[in-house]
Design a protein around this motif. Structure first.
Motif, mmCIF file in Angstrom:
data_model
loop_
_atom_site.group_PDB
_atom_site.id
_atom_site.type_symbol
_atom_site.label_atom_id
_atom_site.label_comp_id
_atom_site.label_asym_id
_atom_site.label_seq_id
_atom_site.Cartn_x
_atom_site.Cartn_y
_atom_site.Cartn_z
ATOM 1 N N VAL A 5 0.843 -1.137 -0.015
ATOM 2 C CA VAL A 5 -0.106 -0.008 0.041
ATOM 3 C C VAL A 5 0.725 1.231 -0.020
ATOM 4 C CG1 VAL A 5 -1.686 1.368 1.151
ATOM 5 C CG2 VAL A 5 -1.931 -1.151 1.058
ATOM 6 N N GLU A 6 1.788 1.190 0.802
ATOM 7 C CA GLU A 6 2.777 2.388 0.811
ATOM 8 C C GLU A 6 3.458 2.752 -0.644
ATOM 9 O OE1 GLU A 6 4.163 2.360 5.529
ATOM 10 O OE2 GLU A 6 5.476 2.100 4.142
ATOM 11 N N THR A 7 3.989 1.549 -1.038
ATOM 12 C CA THR A 7 4.603 1.676 -2.279
ATOM 13 C C THR A 7 3.613 2.438 -3.325
ATOM 14 O OG1 THR A 7 5.633 -0.328 -1.605
ATOM 15 C CG2 THR A 7 6.068 0.502 -3.904
ATOM 16 N N LYS A 8 2.385 1.766 -3.398
ATOM 17 C CA LYS A 8 1.341 2.312 -4.140
ATOM 18 C C LYS A 8 0.924 3.835 -4.077
ATOM 19 C CE LYS A 8 -2.868 1.340 -6.107
ATOM 20 N NZ LYS A 8 -4.417 0.710 -5.968
ATOM 21 N N ASN A 9 0.951 4.035 -2.539
ATOM 22 C CA ASN A 9 0.726 5.698 -2.395
ATOM 23 C C ASN A 9 1.721 6.342 -2.811
ATOM 24 O OD1 ASN A 9 -1.582 5.280 -1.103
ATOM 25 N ND2 ASN A 9 -1.040 4.946 0.758
ATOM 26 N N SER A 10 2.890 5.986 -2.464
ATOM 27 C CA SER A 10 4.162 6.629 -2.943
ATOM 28 C C SER A 10 4.340 6.624 -4.433
ATOM 29 C CB SER A 10 5.519 6.087 -2.291
ATOM 30 O OG SER A 10 6.576 5.648 -3.345
ATOM 31 N N PHE A 11 3.930 5.679 -5.218
ATOM 32 C CA PHE A 11 4.006 5.628 -6.481
ATOM 33 C C PHE A 11 3.056 6.861 -7.214
ATOM 34 C CE2 PHE A 11 2.598 4.132 -10.679
ATOM 35 C CZ PHE A 11 3.488 4.240 -11.457
ATOM 36 N N THR A 12 1.810 6.553 -6.508
ATOM 37 C CA THR A 12 0.874 7.550 -6.854
ATOM 38 C C THR A 12 1.149 9.020 -6.742
ATOM 39 O OG1 THR A 12 -0.685 5.947 -5.931
ATOM 40 C CG2 THR A 12 -1.530 8.166 -6.912
ATOM 41 N N SER A 13 1.814 9.241 -5.408
ATOM 42 C CA SER A 13 2.209 10.558 -5.430
ATOM 43 C C SER A 13 3.312 10.969 -6.270
ATOM 44 C CB SER A 13 2.483 10.922 -3.609
ATOM 45 O OG SER A 13 3.831 10.240 -3.657
ATOM 46 N N ASN A 14 4.404 9.903 -6.542
ATOM 47 C CA ASN A 14 5.505 10.490 -7.398
ATOM 48 C C ASN A 14 5.001 10.654 -8.769
ATOM 49 O OD1 ASN A 14 7.491 10.569 -5.874
ATOM 50 N ND2 ASN A 14 7.928 8.334 -6.080
ATOM 51 N N SER A 15 3.903 9.978 -9.293
ATOM 52 C CA SER A 15 3.536 10.250 -10.697
ATOM 53 C C SER A 15 2.816 11.434 -10.598
ATOM 54 C CB SER A 15 2.491 9.061 -11.043
ATOM 55 O OG SER A 15 1.537 9.141 -10.658
ATOM 56 N N ASN A 16 1.969 12.014 -9.583
ATOM 57 C CA ASN A 16 1.086 13.174 -9.440
ATOM 58 C C ASN A 16 2.266 14.209 -9.498
ATOM 59 O OD1 ASN A 16 -1.093 12.341 -9.342
ATOM 60 N ND2 ASN A 16 -1.422 12.240 -7.226
ATOM 61 N N MET A 17 3.362 14.021 -8.837
ATOM 62 C CA MET A 17 4.382 15.218 -8.841
ATOM 63 C C MET A 17 5.004 15.312 -9.874
ATOM 64 S SD MET A 17 7.600 15.517 -6.339
ATOM 65 C CE MET A 17 8.671 14.888 -7.574
ATOM 66 N N MET A 18 5.316 14.196 -10.619
ATOM 67 C CA MET A 18 5.831 14.326 -12.033
ATOM 68 C C MET A 18 4.947 15.285 -13.042
ATOM 69 S SD MET A 18 8.672 13.485 -12.808
ATOM 70 C CE MET A 18 10.221 13.204 -11.778
ATOM 71 N N LYS A 19 3.547 14.753 -12.744
ATOM 72 C CA LYS A 19 2.866 15.584 -13.667
ATOM 73 C C LYS A 19 2.904 17.092 -13.426
ATOM 74 C CE LYS A 19 -1.102 12.285 -14.322
ATOM 75 N NZ LYS A 19 -2.122 11.601 -13.879
ATOM 76 N N ASP A 20 3.019 17.277 -11.979
ATOM 77 C CA ASP A 20 2.931 18.789 -11.923
ATOM 78 C C ASP A 20 4.202 19.521 -12.261
ATOM 79 O OD1 ASP A 20 0.434 19.016 -10.499
ATOM 80 O OD2 ASP A 20 1.356 18.769 -8.316
ATOM 81 N N LEU A 21 5.407 18.733 -12.206
ATOM 82 C CA LEU A 21 6.486 19.117 -12.575
ATOM 83 C C LEU A 21 6.518 19.626 -14.090
ATOM 84 C CD1 LEU A 21 9.703 17.251 -10.932
ATOM 85 C CD2 LEU A 21 9.375 19.529 -11.700
#
Lengths: 297, 479
Positions: A5-21
């Protein structure tokens, strides 16, 4: 499971961040690109691509064109600053006395370029070259507000590069944004960077560049069988009491006595009422005061 | 490296891309990138002085750990004194050595003795006062038990030399900045957007206000004997805006750049020229320095809680004089500090120095007549202190003031760029007045997108034009 779950969350937040970037970078790039387009458009149509006559220092371009003409009648070639140009206007003197006088802002290096243009186009057995230069013009070391418009734009070109010493190139590189002149739009615009320079009219000194290119002008004349002479134009008598001691010391230091042997004693002192500023004669008084051949050339 | 140079955007773009795309998954590497980038940024000016930053960093890192590890108060105190001695010693040598020698010699000459003076050519390292105060706050906070020391030296190095604020502040506290280097940073789109706007605003203040006023101010201050008093008055006003545009502009660029890296720095200026009294002015001007002095000097001296009025008076004088002295080794700065203290003391004695804690004319478009005159009065008083700040010597400042208050020649202005400066200053004042509740002048989400972008375009174009046209150093680099 928890790890997953943690990995999935971190993956989601990372991909969101990438999108923002990426959104940020793409928007910013779009902003910069649009700005570049607008500025280029503005420069191209409204600021740049002017004709040489419309540029600041248009007289310099006229003199350059004139220096490249074949003139069989010319016997005395004049180069010099704007005072020289007031006495022997380069638009009027096109015959035996051939004036290439322009402005102090092109510095002694610019004078050398003009002279070289002329001598290479007009090879003769004998010619007389006269440099009419006001005392204060010798201080030009290419660190002036006018340098970009009067020297860099017309003279920082491939055809003149071989004429420049390391000292000159170093001074050019000190002008902020000098490299922008490679863009034709900038070259043909009125834009110039601002350079802080001290323009104290009482500051009389010999710059290294003036020394170097005064000697270079003489050597050039020697190569093309021409004689070379330096003459002083008129000056306002408000400077007559100035102490020229340090200037004269530099003459001795650089071994330039031959050029300046009669320079100081030949200065024509005029009352300051004849001057529109500290250097130039009032326009309506020029012909009355100076006559046709002021220096008896 | 200057923020207003061509190198900085290229440097920052490289750091930004590496920071978010390459090192984003590793906090240690991200911090290491900040350290390397900061050293490059500083070394661009003179790499030899990097040694001083490294010395100060290693010293305070080790002392911080030692202070926290010992249980003996005396030993803690000794270690704190070592930190103070090393940091203030370096600062004292590089900044004040020649000043003390000269003053000492002058004092003896005044008494009729003559002693031979010898000074040495000490180069003042850029930003030394800023990073020294930053490292000092770290050891003092650990000594007071307010902060736990970091064991990660890279983290501490990043805190000391964080490049956006390294050379001219804001002077950050370890309690605010250090924990941010211990947390994983995520890219915040809105924060980055705001950072970019703040950079544009900061550069506009520096390049369109400060750099425009600078040559006019120089000319007026250098030729004050030959200029009418009205022009000298304008010279003081223009300098007030020059120093504000210069310093607050730098702070805005620093805060904006940090936001792009996901780090929040403290506010350093809060529209100080709309202050209604001197107390309010000092709560809004160079906030990071005034709060530093408040927390690490004024309160330890007893602050306003001491019993006697004499001690209260003494504490206020000390804090303002030291603040003046912090700016430079010159009597002009000390007098600048004394003047500010004298302005501040009456309201302090009458306990009216904290009257104005809110924003001026809150919820109103315009100030009341009373507020307007209070603002003008405060501004005029501050302008007088700026004359001492700008002058070469106390004699120069006094002569300038004498000429300025000689019989007025109200409408005599020499041919300077006065109208141009006045125009840009008026625009700045209008924008700042409208935005006085906001973080900076370009918090303009409420404006339609098209107009907003037009404003960004205009300002960015002017900035590029000014950067290409040559740049001037920031005034506060010398401090």
């Amino acid at each position: 499971m928890r790890f997953w779950v943690e990995t999935k969350n971190s993956f989601t937040s990372n991909s969101n961040m990438m999108k923002d970037l990426l959104r940020f970078i793409s928007r910013f790039s779009f902003f910069i690109l649009t700005l570049c387009c607008v500025v280029s458009f503005y420069f191209y149509f409204f600021v740049g691509n002017l004709s040489e006559e419309e540029l600041i220092g248009s007289g310099v371009y006229h003199t350059i064109r004139k220096s490249k003409k074949i003139e069989p009648k010319a016997e005395v070639i004049l180069i010099g600053d704007s005072i020289g140009n007031q006495i022997y206007n380069n638009k009027d003197y096109n015959d035996r006395i051939y004036s290439l006088c322009s402005n102090q802002a092109i510095s002694m290096v610019g004078q050398y370029n003009l002279l070289k243009n002329f001598l290479e186009t007009n090879k003769r057995d004998s010619l007389e070259v006269v440099l009419i230069y006001r005392l204060s013009s010798f201080r030009n070391d290419l660190r002036q507000n006018l340098t970009f418009n009067y020297f860099i734009k017309p003279f920082y070109k491939r055809e003149y590069l071989e004429n420049y010493s390391q000292n000159v190139l170093r001074q050019i590189k000190k002008i902020p944004g000098y490299w922008l002149v490679h863009s034709n739009t900038v070259r043909m615009s009125r834009w110039s960077p601002s350079v802080q320079s001290i323009n104290n009219p009482n500051n009389f000194r010999l710059s290294d560049i003036s020394v170097e290119y005064l000697i270079a002008c003489d050597k050039l004349c020697e190569k093309y069988n021409a004689s070379f002479k330096l003459v002083a134009p008129f000056m306002s008598n408000e400077f007559s009491m100035n102490d020229f001691g340090s200037f004269q010391e530099s003459i001795v230091k650089h071994n330039l006595q031959t050029y300046f042997s009669k320079y100081f004693q030949n200065i024509v002192w005029l009352d300051k009422k004849y001057f529109s500023d500290k250097s130039h004669i009032k326009k309506d008084l020029i012909s009355e005061l100076l006559g046709k051949n002021f220096l008896n050339l | 490296m200057l923020f207003n140079s061509l190198e900085f955007p290229i440097f920052f773009a490289v750091v930004f891309l590496l920071y978010w795309f390459v090192f984003q998954h590793n906090l240690k590497l991200q911090n290491l990138l900040i350290v390397v980038a900061s050293y490059v940024f500083y070394g661009w000016w003179d790499w030899r002085f990097l040694g001083l930053i490294i010395l100060s960093t290693i010293c305070d890192y080790s002392l911080g750990l030692m202070i926290s590890q010992t249980n003996y108060l005396r030993r803690k105190k000794t270690l704190l004194y070592v930190s103070l001695f090393v940091n203030l010693g370096i600062l004292g040598f590089f900044k004040y050595f020649n000043f003390f020698i000269d003053s000492f010699v002058n004092l003896f000459s005044f008494g009729g003795y003559s002693i031979e003076s010898w000074t040495i050519n000490v180069i003042l390292p850029v930003g030394i006062s800023f990073y020294t105060f930053q490292t000092l706050s770290y050891t003092i906070d650990i000594y007071r038990g307010k902060l736990k020391p970091t064991k990660d030296i890279i983290q501490f190095m990043a805190y000391v030399c964080f490049f956006p604020q390294l050379v001219a502040g804001p002077i950050e506290r370890a309690t605010n900045l250090l924990p941010q280097f211990n947390q994983k940073r995520t890219f915040d789109y809105l924060l980055a957007k705001d950072g970019l706007r703040q950079i544009i605003w900061g550069l506009s203040k520096k390049l369109l206000i400060a750099d425009l006023c600078a040559p006019v101010v120089d000319l007026i201050f250098n030729n004050y004997e030959n200029l009418p008093s009205s022009t000298l008055f304008l010279g003081a006003v223009f300098f007030a805006f020059q120093i504000y545009g210069d310093f607050s502009g730098y702070s805005d660029v620093a805060i904006g750049s940090s936001k792009l890296l996901g780090i929040r720095l403290m506010k350093n200026f809060d529209y100080p020229y709309f202050s209604r009294d001197i107390g309010e002015f000092w709560r809004r001007w160079h906030i990071s320095l005034s709060t530093w002095f408040r927390d690490y000097l004024y309160i330890p001296l007893g602050g306003s809680r001491v019993h006697s009025n004499y001690l209260k008076f003494r504490n206020v004088m000390i804090i303002f004089i030291v603040s003046g002295f912090w700016h430079g080794a010159n009597w002009t700065f000390i007098i600048w500090g004394v003047l500010n203290a004298l302005y501040f003391l009456p309201s302090f004695v009458m306990k009216r120095n904290r009257r104005y804690l809110n924003t001026v004319a809150e919820n109103n478009w315009l100030p009341s007549l009373k507020e307007f005159f209070q603002i003008i009065k405060t501004f005029c008083l501050i302008c007088i202190t700026w004359i001492f700040f700008r002058a070469e010597s106390v004699g120069h400042a006094l002569e300038y003031l004498k000429e300025m208050f000689s019989p007025l020649a109200l409408f005599e202005f020499p041919n300077l760029r006065i109208l141009e400066c006045g125009f840009y200053i008026t625009i700045l004042l209008i924008i700042e007045w409208i935005q006085r509740n906001k973080d900076h002048g370009l918090v303009i989400e409420a404006i339609p997108l098209l107009i907003r972008w037009l404003i960004y375009f205009l300002l960015t174009y002017q900035i590029i034009n000014a950067v290409l046209g040559g740049n001037q150093e920031f005034i506060y680099f010398q401090f």
